[in-house]
Design an enzyme around this catalytic site. Sequence first.
Site, PDB file in Angstrom:
ATOM      1  N   ARG A 164      98.731   6.217 -74.758  1.00  0.00           N
ATOM      2  CA  ARG A 164      99.035   4.832 -74.372  1.00  0.00           C
ATOM      3  C   ARG A 164      97.895   4.190 -73.597  1.00  0.00           C
ATOM      4  O   ARG A 164      97.051   4.878 -73.006  1.00  0.00           O
ATOM      5  CB  ARG A 164     100.270   4.800 -73.467  1.00  0.00           C
ATOM      6  CG  ARG A 164     101.561   4.963 -74.226  1.00  0.00           C
ATOM      7  CD  ARG A 164     102.730   5.079 -73.259  1.00  0.00           C
ATOM      8  NE  ARG A 164     103.990   5.114 -73.999  1.00  0.00           N
ATOM      9  CZ  ARG A 164     105.122   5.586 -73.515  1.00  0.00           C
ATOM     10  NH1 ARG A 164     105.166   6.083 -72.294  1.00  0.00           N
ATOM     11  NH2 ARG A 164     106.222   5.568 -74.244  1.00  0.00           N
ATOM     12  N   THR A 184      92.414  -5.992 -43.282  1.00  0.00           N
ATOM     13  CA  THR A 184      92.973  -6.378 -44.586  1.00  0.00           C
ATOM     14  C   THR A 184      92.692  -5.283 -45.602  1.00  0.00           C
ATOM     15  O   THR A 184      91.583  -4.745 -45.644  1.00  0.00           O
ATOM     16  CB  THR A 184      92.422  -7.711 -45.141  1.00  0.00           C
ATOM     17  OG1 THR A 184      92.785  -7.815 -46.526  1.00  0.00           O
ATOM     18  CG2 THR A 184      90.932  -7.859 -45.033  1.00  0.00           C
ATOM     19  N   ILE A 185      93.703  -4.967 -46.383  1.00  0.00           N
ATOM     20  CA  ILE A 185      93.466  -3.975 -47.437  1.00  0.00           C
ATOM     21  C   ILE A 185      92.489  -4.541 -48.465  1.00  0.00           C
ATOM     22  O   ILE A 185      91.863  -3.800 -49.185  1.00  0.00           O
ATOM     23  CB  ILE A 185      94.771  -3.512 -48.129  1.00  0.00           C
ATOM     24  CG1 ILE A 185      95.469  -4.671 -48.857  1.00  0.00           C
ATOM     25  CG2 ILE A 185      95.712  -2.823 -47.164  1.00  0.00           C
ATOM     26  CD1 ILE A 185      96.504  -4.204 -49.873  1.00  0.00           C
ATOM     27  N   ASP A 186      92.363  -5.876 -48.512  1.00  0.00           N
ATOM     28  CA  ASP A 186      91.498  -6.506 -49.528  1.00  0.00           C
ATOM     29  C   ASP A 186      90.006  -6.320 -49.252  1.00  0.00           C
ATOM     30  O   ASP A 186      89.183  -6.532 -50.141  1.00  0.00           O
ATOM     31  CB  ASP A 186      91.783  -8.011 -49.613  1.00  0.00           C
ATOM     32  CG  ASP A 186      93.142  -8.313 -50.222  1.00  0.00           C
ATOM     33  OD1 ASP A 186      93.826  -7.373 -50.623  1.00  0.00           O
ATOM     34  OD2 ASP A 186      93.505  -9.506 -50.284  1.00  0.00           O
ATOM     35  N   HIS A 212     102.786  -3.813 -53.126  1.00  0.00           N
ATOM     36  CA  HIS A 212     102.910  -3.505 -51.688  1.00  0.00           C
ATOM     37  C   HIS A 212     102.875  -2.022 -51.368  1.00  0.00           C
ATOM     38  O   HIS A 212     102.730  -1.649 -50.191  1.00  0.00           O
ATOM     39  CB  HIS A 212     104.188  -4.141 -51.127  1.00  0.00           C
ATOM     40  CG  HIS A 212     104.103  -5.639 -51.063  1.00  0.00           C
ATOM     41  ND1 HIS A 212     104.345  -6.433 -52.153  1.00  0.00           N
ATOM     42  CD2 HIS A 212     103.745  -6.461 -50.051  1.00  0.00           C
ATOM     43  CE1 HIS A 212     104.162  -7.709 -51.817  1.00  0.00           C
ATOM     44  NE2 HIS A 212     103.795  -7.752 -50.552  1.00  0.00           N
TER      45      HIS A 212
HETATM   46  O1  F6P Z   1      97.042  -8.987 -47.060  1.00  0.00           O
HETATM   47  C1  F6P Z   1      96.420  -9.245 -48.265  1.00  0.00           C
HETATM   48  C2  F6P Z   1      97.421  -9.100 -49.371  1.00  0.00           C
HETATM   49  O2  F6P Z   1      97.882  -7.779 -49.439  1.00  0.00           O
HETATM   50  C3  F6P Z   1      96.863  -9.571 -50.715  1.00  0.00           C
HETATM   51  O3  F6P Z   1      96.185  -8.566 -51.406  1.00  0.00           O
HETATM   52  C4  F6P Z   1      98.115 -10.036 -51.416  1.00  0.00           C
HETATM   53  O4  F6P Z   1      97.825 -11.032 -52.361  1.00  0.00           O
HETATM   54  C5  F6P Z   1      98.936 -10.589 -50.312  1.00  0.00           C
HETATM   55  O5  F6P Z   1      98.549  -9.926 -49.140  1.00  0.00           O
HETATM   56  C6  F6P Z   1     100.433 -10.444 -50.524  1.00  0.00           C
HETATM   57  O6  F6P Z   1     101.075 -11.039 -49.460  1.00  0.00           O
HETATM   58  P1  F6P Z   1     102.635 -10.995 -49.190  1.00  0.00           P
HETATM   59  O7  F6P Z   1     102.962  -9.632 -48.661  1.00  0.00           O
HETATM   60  O8  F6P Z   1     102.852 -12.056 -48.197  1.00  0.00           O
HETATM   61  O9  F6P Z   1     103.313 -11.243 -50.509  1.00  0.00           O
END
Ligand code: F6P
Length: 338
Positions: free
Chosen positions: A158, A121-123, A268
């Site tokens: 800004r 997970t990137i998180d 994304h």
């Molecule tokens: O995979 C984790 C994540 O990138 C979160 O940071 C984000 O909230 C979520 O996925 C977004 O998901 P989706 O691509 O389904 O909108």
Amino acid sequence: MLTGGGDCPGLNAVIRAVVRKGEGTYGHHIVGFRHGWRGVVEDETVDLTIAATRGILRIGGTILGSSRTNPFKREGDLAAALRTLEQERIDALVAIGGEDTLGVAHQLAAEGVRCIGVPKTIDNDLSCTDVTFGFNTAVQIASDALDRLHTTAESHDRVLVVEVMGRHAGWIALHAGLAGGADVILVPEVAFDIGEVCEQLRHRHSHGAASSIVVAAEGAQPREGTMATLEADLDEFGHVRLGGIANRIAPEIESRTGFEVRTVVLGHLLRGGTPTAFDRILATRFGLAAVDAAHDGDGDVMVALQGTDIVRVPLADAVGVLKTVPRERLAEAEVLFG
Ligand code: F6P
């Protein structure tokens, strides 16, 4: 093997490593399920061979596709998934994913399926591993963006509010903010007061700064009663679909301070494209360790990075509690604001 949840740079590196060692060293036959758990429910498979996975190390996304399907959600899906695993004669299932995908893997283990988890997970919010693959790439992309945003913010005097992913954990916001010299960092772990944010910015701007960068994790929440909160849709795992905090904060900052404000939602972009060298290596090591675990007959475990070692931890421990940003890590960053 399957890849579930949000995609992330490095997934293909794991797939490649599992296939290389699984087929090349152990002589296993590796099957990929398309689109995460959906492929298991619907029996959609693809043969994964060394020949079929050549050249994918540096490619972002996942050649298997992904989805947020939860086989425990709809009636009949679990039975269908178990049927598929039997029909395909799966001895062990390598599930590459975050808390949701690995949570399902842990539940399936209770149904007798031998599951090996790989933390993606990137998180960076999975417990028991120092870091998940994908995080390093996301931070690199975000801090590159901040470097660029500084120069345009400076040219126009800004404030730029930059939104990054991070639903329940602010690791990306914290690390990108540290690497990219942010002046304010907002994370989901600590509710913010917009009045205090504006005060911080006013203080900076009255002490020589003419521009500022605010980094906000998408899951950052205003302290109760300080700003309106929004309703959001839920996915199959019950998570809110976020996005938009920057656009809510920006007009508040502009009207309260008089500074000119712009927003950038990186979203994304942080999940796309080629993985960094760090993530390629970590993903590769995870893949090799996952296939070792499968070969050893292990199950209900996740491979994890602890220090410089790849170890196996119980899946239950990995998905039990989210790894969030501790206060002391935020305090480190706060020293640099102003
Ligand atoms: O995979 C984790 C994540 O990138 C979160 O940071 C984000 O909230 C979520 O996925 C977004 O998901 P989706 O691509 O389904 O909108």
